[in-house]
Design a protein around this motif. Sequence first.
Motif, PDB file in Angstrom:
ATOM      1  N   PRO A  33       0.796  -1.237   0.000  1.00 32.51           N
ATOM      2  CA  PRO A  33       0.000   0.000   0.000  1.00 32.51           C
ATOM      3  C   PRO A  33       0.826   1.284   0.000  1.00 32.51           C
ATOM      4  CG  PRO A  33      -0.058  -1.035   2.164  1.00 32.51           C
ATOM      5  CD  PRO A  33       0.568  -2.029   1.239  1.00 32.51           C
ATOM      6  N   ILE A  34       2.093   1.181   0.335  1.00 32.79           N
ATOM      7  CA  ILE A  34       2.938   2.375   0.322  1.00 32.79           C
ATOM      8  C   ILE A  34       2.962   2.997  -1.069  1.00 32.79           C
ATOM      9  CG2 ILE A  34       5.294   3.232   0.635  1.00 32.79           C
ATOM     10  CD1 ILE A  34       5.749   1.055   2.670  1.00 32.79           C
ATOM     11  N   ALA A  35       2.917   2.146  -2.084  1.00 29.09           N
ATOM     12  CA  ALA A  35       2.958   2.635  -3.469  1.00 29.09           C
ATOM     13  C   ALA A  35       1.775   3.548  -3.764  1.00 29.09           C
ATOM     14  CB  ALA A  35       2.975   1.458  -4.440  1.00 29.09           C
ATOM     15  N   ASN A  36       0.632   3.284  -3.152  1.00 30.96           N
ATOM     16  CA  ASN A  36      -0.537   4.122  -3.378  1.00 30.96           C
ATOM     17  C   ASN A  36      -0.440   5.448  -2.631  1.00 30.96           C
ATOM     18  OD1 ASN A  36      -1.775   2.090  -4.945  1.00 30.96           O
ATOM     19  ND2 ASN A  36      -2.542   1.081  -3.084  1.00 30.96           N
ATOM     20  N   LYS A  37       0.224   5.438  -1.472  1.00 28.51           N
ATOM     21  CA  LYS A  37       0.348   6.653  -0.685  1.00 28.51           C
ATOM     22  C   LYS A  37       1.359   7.623  -1.290  1.00 28.51           C
ATOM     23  CE  LYS A  37      -0.913   4.436   3.697  1.00 28.51           C
ATOM     24  NZ  LYS A  37      -0.462   4.075   5.058  1.00 28.51           N
ATOM     25  N   LEU A  38       2.404   7.068  -1.898  1.00 31.00           N
ATOM     26  CA  LEU A  38       3.476   7.895  -2.474  1.00 31.00           C
ATOM     27  C   LEU A  38       3.751   7.446  -3.907  1.00 31.00           C
ATOM     28  CD1 LEU A  38       5.877   7.879   0.592  1.00 31.00           C
ATOM     29  CD2 LEU A  38       4.311   9.693  -0.074  1.00 31.00           C
ATOM     30  N   PRO A  39       2.798   7.663  -4.801  1.00 30.86           N
ATOM     31  CA  PRO A  39       2.964   7.173  -6.174  1.00 30.86           C
ATOM     32  C   PRO A  39       4.161   7.760  -6.909  1.00 30.86           C
ATOM     33  CG  PRO A  39       1.127   8.720  -6.021  1.00 30.86           C
ATOM     34  CD  PRO A  39       1.524   8.394  -4.618  1.00 30.86           C
ATOM     35  N   ALA A  40       4.514   9.011  -6.598  1.00 33.24           N
ATOM     36  CA  ALA A  40       5.639   9.634  -7.305  1.00 33.24           C
ATOM     37  C   ALA A  40       6.950   8.931  -7.000  1.00 33.24           C
ATOM     38  CB  ALA A  40       5.740  11.112  -6.929  1.00 33.24           C
ATOM     39  N   LEU A  41       7.079   8.417  -5.784  1.00 36.28           N
ATOM     40  CA  LEU A  41       8.307   7.735  -5.389  1.00 36.28           C
ATOM     41  C   LEU A  41       8.276   6.255  -5.767  1.00 36.28           C
ATOM     42  CD1 LEU A  41      10.999   8.301  -3.961  1.00 36.28           C
ATOM     43  CD2 LEU A  41       9.937   7.539  -1.826  1.00 36.28           C
ATOM     44  N   CYS A  42       7.123   5.765  -6.180  1.00 38.24           N
ATOM     45  CA  CYS A  42       6.986   4.341  -6.501  1.00 38.24           C
ATOM     46  C   CYS A  42       6.596   4.124  -7.963  1.00 38.24           C
ATOM     47  CB  CYS A  42       5.965   3.690  -5.575  1.00 38.24           C
ATOM     48  SG  CYS A  42       6.373   3.847  -3.823  1.00 38.24           S
ATOM     49  N   SER A  43       6.956   5.074  -8.804  1.00 38.89           N
ATOM     50  CA  SER A  43       6.697   4.916 -10.241  1.00 38.89           C
ATOM     51  C   SER A  43       7.628   3.855 -10.811  1.00 38.89           C
ATOM     52  CB  SER A  43       6.927   6.239 -10.957  1.00 38.89           C
ATOM     53  OG  SER A  43       8.300   6.605 -10.888  1.00 38.89           O
ATOM     54  N   GLU A  44       7.369   3.431 -12.025  1.00 38.19           N
ATOM     55  CA  GLU A  44       8.225   2.426 -12.657  1.00 38.19           C
ATOM     56  C   GLU A  44       9.657   2.947 -12.809  1.00 38.19           C
ATOM     57  OE1 GLU A  44       6.779   0.791 -16.253  1.00 38.19           O
ATOM     58  OE2 GLU A  44       5.009  -0.139 -15.340  1.00 38.19           O
ATOM     59  N   ALA A  45       9.789   4.228 -13.138  1.00 39.64           N
ATOM     60  CA  ALA A  45      11.124   4.808 -13.315  1.00 39.64           C
ATOM     61  C   ALA A  45      11.899   4.797 -12.003  1.00 39.64           C
ATOM     62  CB  ALA A  45      11.008   6.233 -13.838  1.00 39.64           C
ATOM     63  N   GLU A  46      11.215   5.129 -10.902  1.00 39.75           N
ATOM     64  CA  GLU A  46      11.876   5.138  -9.596  1.00 39.75           C
ATOM     65  C   GLU A  46      12.261   3.727  -9.167  1.00 39.75           C
ATOM     66  OE1 GLU A  46      12.510   7.896  -7.106  1.00 39.75           O
ATOM     67  OE2 GLU A  46      12.702   8.581  -9.160  1.00 39.75           O
ATOM     68  N   ILE A  47      11.339   2.793  -9.291  1.00 42.92           N
ATOM     69  CA  ILE A  47      11.624   1.411  -8.905  1.00 42.92           C
ATOM     70  C   ILE A  47      12.767   0.854  -9.738  1.00 42.92           C
ATOM     71  CG2 ILE A  47      10.705  -0.936  -8.827  1.00 42.92           C
ATOM     72  CD1 ILE A  47       7.961   0.270  -8.217  1.00 42.92           C
ATOM     73  N   SER A  48      12.780   1.207 -11.010  1.00 50.04           N
ATOM     74  CA  SER A  48      13.852   0.750 -11.898  1.00 50.04           C
ATOM     75  C   SER A  48      15.213   1.245 -11.420  1.00 50.04           C
ATOM     76  CB  SER A  48      13.593   1.241 -13.330  1.00 50.04           C
ATOM     77  OG  SER A  48      14.658   0.874 -14.186  1.00 50.04           O
ATOM     78  N   ARG A  49      15.270   2.498 -10.962  1.00 48.28           N
ATOM     79  CA  ARG A  49      16.542   3.031 -10.467  1.00 48.28           C
ATOM     80  C   ARG A  49      17.022   2.250  -9.240  1.00 48.28           C
ATOM     81  NH1 ARG A  49      17.192   7.352  -8.258  1.00 48.28           N
ATOM     82  NH2 ARG A  49      15.103   8.183  -7.943  1.00 48.28           N
ATOM     83  N   TYR A  50      16.096   1.932  -8.343  1.00 49.52           N
ATOM     84  CA  TYR A  50      16.477   1.183  -7.153  1.00 49.52           C
ATOM     85  C   TYR A  50      16.902  -0.239  -7.510  1.00 49.52           C
ATOM     86  CZ  TYR A  50      15.115   4.819  -3.876  1.00 49.52           C
ATOM     87  OH  TYR A  50      15.058   5.986  -3.156  1.00 49.52           O
ATOM     88  N   LEU A  51      16.246  -0.831  -8.486  1.00 48.49           N
ATOM     89  CA  LEU A  51      16.636  -2.168  -8.926  1.00 48.49           C
ATOM     90  C   LEU A  51      18.017  -2.162  -9.568  1.00 48.49           C
ATOM     91  CD1 LEU A  51      13.246  -3.474 -10.352  1.00 48.49           C
ATOM     92  CD2 LEU A  51      14.671  -4.693  -8.680  1.00 48.49           C
ATOM     93  N   ARG A  52      18.288  -1.150 -10.395  1.00 47.42           N
ATOM     94  CA  ARG A  52      19.600  -1.065 -11.030  1.00 47.42           C
ATOM     95  C   ARG A  52      20.688  -0.868  -9.983  1.00 47.42           C
ATOM     96  NH1 ARG A  52      16.977   2.634 -14.424  1.00 47.42           N
ATOM     97  NH2 ARG A  52      18.415   4.320 -13.844  1.00 47.42           N
TER      98      ARG A  52
END
Length: 341
Positions: A33-52
């Motif tokens: 549910p955190i992704a729904n509260k802070l969508p800007a920080l949990c976008s695909e682009a952001e998640i991709s950066r953390y994965l990389r």
Amino acid sequence: MSFKKQRESTIEKTLLPEEQQAKIDEVRKMIGPIANKLPALCSEAEISRYLRARNWNTKKAGKMLKESIKWRLEYKPEKIRWENIAHEAETGKIYRANYCDKYGRTVLVMRPGFQNTNAVNEQILYLVYCMENAILNLNPDQEQMVWLISFQRWNSSNISLKVTRETAKVLQNHYPERLGLGILYDPPKIFESFWTMVKPFLEPKTFKKVRFVYSDNPQSQKTMEDLFDIEKLESAFGGRNPSGFDYEAYAQRMKEDDKKMSDFIESGCSPSYQPSIMSESQQSDSLASEGSDEAGLSSDDEAASSNLEIIGDEIQDQSHHTNNVANGDKNETQMSKPAEL
């Protein structure tokens, strides 16, 4: 950490687009549910950066992102304003240049030799402010920036292990994959020794982003000409712009950017090129109380931190070599320079 484990952790994975998407979806499910509260920080682009940043390891990336969210809700970096850090900026030890490189990337100038305070917390606050401002000013097609690091007035007394550890912790844990290129301009001999010792503890892709550049080396100057508009680049970095850091002019620019940041927050949305601005900071209490992985560095990071302390002791022991840079053999210095871009 064993040598074998360290070696395996430095092998960068290459995934197909569909594999990357599957990893992104997996991390999003882990976040919940955190992704729904802070969508800007949990976008695909952001998640991709953390994965990389975690070599596509979903468990590590998910933990890292959760900790970043918790840190942002508690630290509130997007709410830091000029009046909070103006005293830290007086000497221009860190500032955003008023030009980009030829790829359109924001340029953040760092001059550690101009350190003017001793409070570590205040120094980190200013670093975070500068990072947020640099990201705010990224071009729409860019997510990375350039660090232009000057060694003017720098000496071994500027080495602070506590500041170094805190700086590395903030940048690695909360601003992953934001560095596009780091330029070390005219580093002294003692720093070259420090860098040689640090190299084994850096990710190969991070090490590849760093360039040593020397004002008396023609190839180095070509590197600068390839990266920057020489007419706009400051003369301190080999450019033709005689203007130096102007505190009053910079203060005005930052106050204007602060207003821009406030407008984004008040509107409840964030620009497409600024995914790190949070839209619902007021929910900090509810999110901070949610269960999360244990805070702190990973085992790899802890090992690197311990090694950093040993390196720091060694570099301090070598401080008497600093004066040899100015008085030593010029040809010997040239021979020791790493290859440039």
